[in-house]
Design a protein around this motif. Structure first.
Motif, mmCIF file in Angstrom:
data_model
loop_
_atom_site.group_PDB
_atom_site.id
_atom_site.type_symbol
_atom_site.label_atom_id
_atom_site.label_comp_id
_atom_site.label_asym_id
_atom_site.label_seq_id
_atom_site.Cartn_x
_atom_site.Cartn_y
_atom_site.Cartn_z
ATOM 1 N N LYS A 146 34.849 22.459 54.861
ATOM 2 C CA LYS A 146 35.596 23.536 55.373
ATOM 3 C C LYS A 146 37.026 23.159 55.466
ATOM 4 N N GLU A 147 37.623 22.138 55.363
ATOM 5 C CA GLU A 147 38.810 22.013 55.370
ATOM 6 C C GLU A 147 39.643 22.400 54.171
ATOM 7 N N PRO A 149 41.198 24.813 51.583
ATOM 8 C CA PRO A 149 41.651 26.192 51.646
ATOM 9 C C PRO A 149 40.842 27.072 50.270
ATOM 10 N N LEU A 150 40.794 28.335 50.714
ATOM 11 C CA LEU A 150 39.910 29.086 49.843
ATOM 12 C C LEU A 150 40.672 29.285 48.416
ATOM 13 N N ILE A 153 44.312 23.837 46.374
ATOM 14 C CA ILE A 153 45.517 23.278 46.598
ATOM 15 C C ILE A 153 46.263 23.402 45.451
ATOM 16 N N SER B 113 40.030 33.006 44.550
ATOM 17 C CA SER B 113 39.377 31.742 44.697
ATOM 18 C C SER B 113 40.095 30.729 43.996
ATOM 19 N N TYR B 114 39.780 29.434 44.386
ATOM 20 C CA TYR B 114 40.278 28.226 44.083
ATOM 21 C C TYR B 114 40.087 27.994 42.621
#
Lengths: 162, 180
Positions: A146-147, A149-150, A153, B113-114
């Motif tokens: 949950k921590e 970020p979408l 990083i 998205s990542y």
């Protein structure tokens, strides 16, 4: 006898010292227990001649973010003989973020446990090949926590130079 | 009106070397089909008889980058795929062009998205951004025509092989190879 009564009854008879939390929601049976018993319970469910849960269709996890036992590892298993689906759950805490691998019971759980490790950072003890499934091997984070970020990083995955 | 009628009349034409080289280059753009996901299906449709990319001299989809002029990046490029796309681009001989086909390739599209590169221009020089999700085949043909237009406007003398440090490359002469 109905399987929804038979399975809990069998488990309680074979594992008298284990606490089982049994719930039946929308016709789906879920059994929750402590993580240290996961391998022996899974082996029993697979090898019992009446039940024969031969197919491990999914292993995944849930991140509860603020809860005391932060993660729940979920196993969806299927009995081809009985045409019955069963869900098993075990809590894992962040401080001791590991659970025993069930690859010795179902070989199919190998990749599913690797995926769960990749996405949540839960280590599977005695896993034969615990590498990341989707993300690059040098990646440091676990995207489905949950921590995380979408958008990820910035700079955590290198791109080739222009 | 046709060239044949004109030649029948006079027997020769006068033109510039630049013009005829540009015409030859732009009429034989060989694409590298970098089909990564669903845009590749539309890219395949461009090759079929209904849309027929052969009308533009680009029907030879080469599956080796060493024979290609134009890279059509068709599909979602993830961070894990990016080094592969770049490596294939680097293997293409100069001069070369790139079409970023579709929303994902141009900007990440709906994959905010990542795991997805938010636009391949972060690691590739892109000539044409092609809108659509996926773009229709005629849209890809339009992008190809724009590339042809760009090639046609570039003079042959501008195609020198200049490396990034500004020094020109000395290529081995043909007779050196023959001697060896």
């Amino acid at each position: 006898m109905d399987l929804k009564e038979l399975i809990p009854q069998k488990l309680k008879a074979n594992f008298p010292s284990v606490d089982f939390e049994i719930s039946d929601y929308k016709g789906e049976l879920t059994i929750k227990f402590d993580k240290k018993n996961v391998v022996e319970i899974c082996r029993f469910l697979k090898n019992d001649s009446e039940l024969q849960f031969l197919l491990c269709s999914d292993v995944t996890a849930v991140d509860w973010a603020t809860r005391k036992n932060r993660f729940t590892v979920v196993y969806n298993i299927f009995s081809l003989k009985q045409n019955f689906r069963l869900r098993l759950k075990a809590d894992v805490d962040e401080s001791e973020c590991s659970i025993d691998s069930v690859t010795s019971v179902w070989r199919a759980s190998n990749f599913q446990e690797r995926e769960t490790y990749d996405m949540y950072g839960i280590k599977f003890n005695n896993h034969p090949d615990l590498r990341r499934m989707y993300m690059p091997e040098e990646f440091e984070y676990h995207p489905l926590r949950k921590e995380f970020p979408l958008m990820g990083i910035p700079g955590s995955i290198p791109l080739p130079k222009k | 009106m046709g060239l044949e009628a004109y030649l029948k009349d006079t027997g020769f034409i006068t033109t510039q070397v630049n013009a005829i080289i540009a015409w030859a280059r732009k009429s034989s753009v060989w694409p590298m089909p970098m089909g990564i996901s669903c845009c590749a299906i539309e890219m395949m449709a461009v090759g079929d008889p209904k849309y027929d990319i052969a009308r533009f001299g680009s029907e030879v989809m080469r599956f080796t980058p060493r024979q290609c002029d134009l890279m059509i990046v068709a599909g979602t490029v993830t961070y894990k795929m990016a080094p592969v796309v770049r490596k294939i681009y680097d293997q293409m001989p100069d001069p070369k062009w790139v079409i970023a086909m579709g929303a994902c390739t141009s900007s990440g599209g709906m994959y905010r998205s990542y795991s997805v590169v938010q636009g391949i221009d972060q690691f590739l020089p892109v000539d044409i951004y092609l809108a659509g999700c996926p773009p229709r085949p005629d849209n890809l043909l339009h992008a190809l025509m724009m590339i042809q237009d760009k090639i046609g406007k570039t003079k042959a003398s501008q195609f020198h092989n200049i490396p990034s440090d500004g020094k020109s490359i000395s290529l081995p002469e043909l007779n050196v190879i023959q001697k060896n």
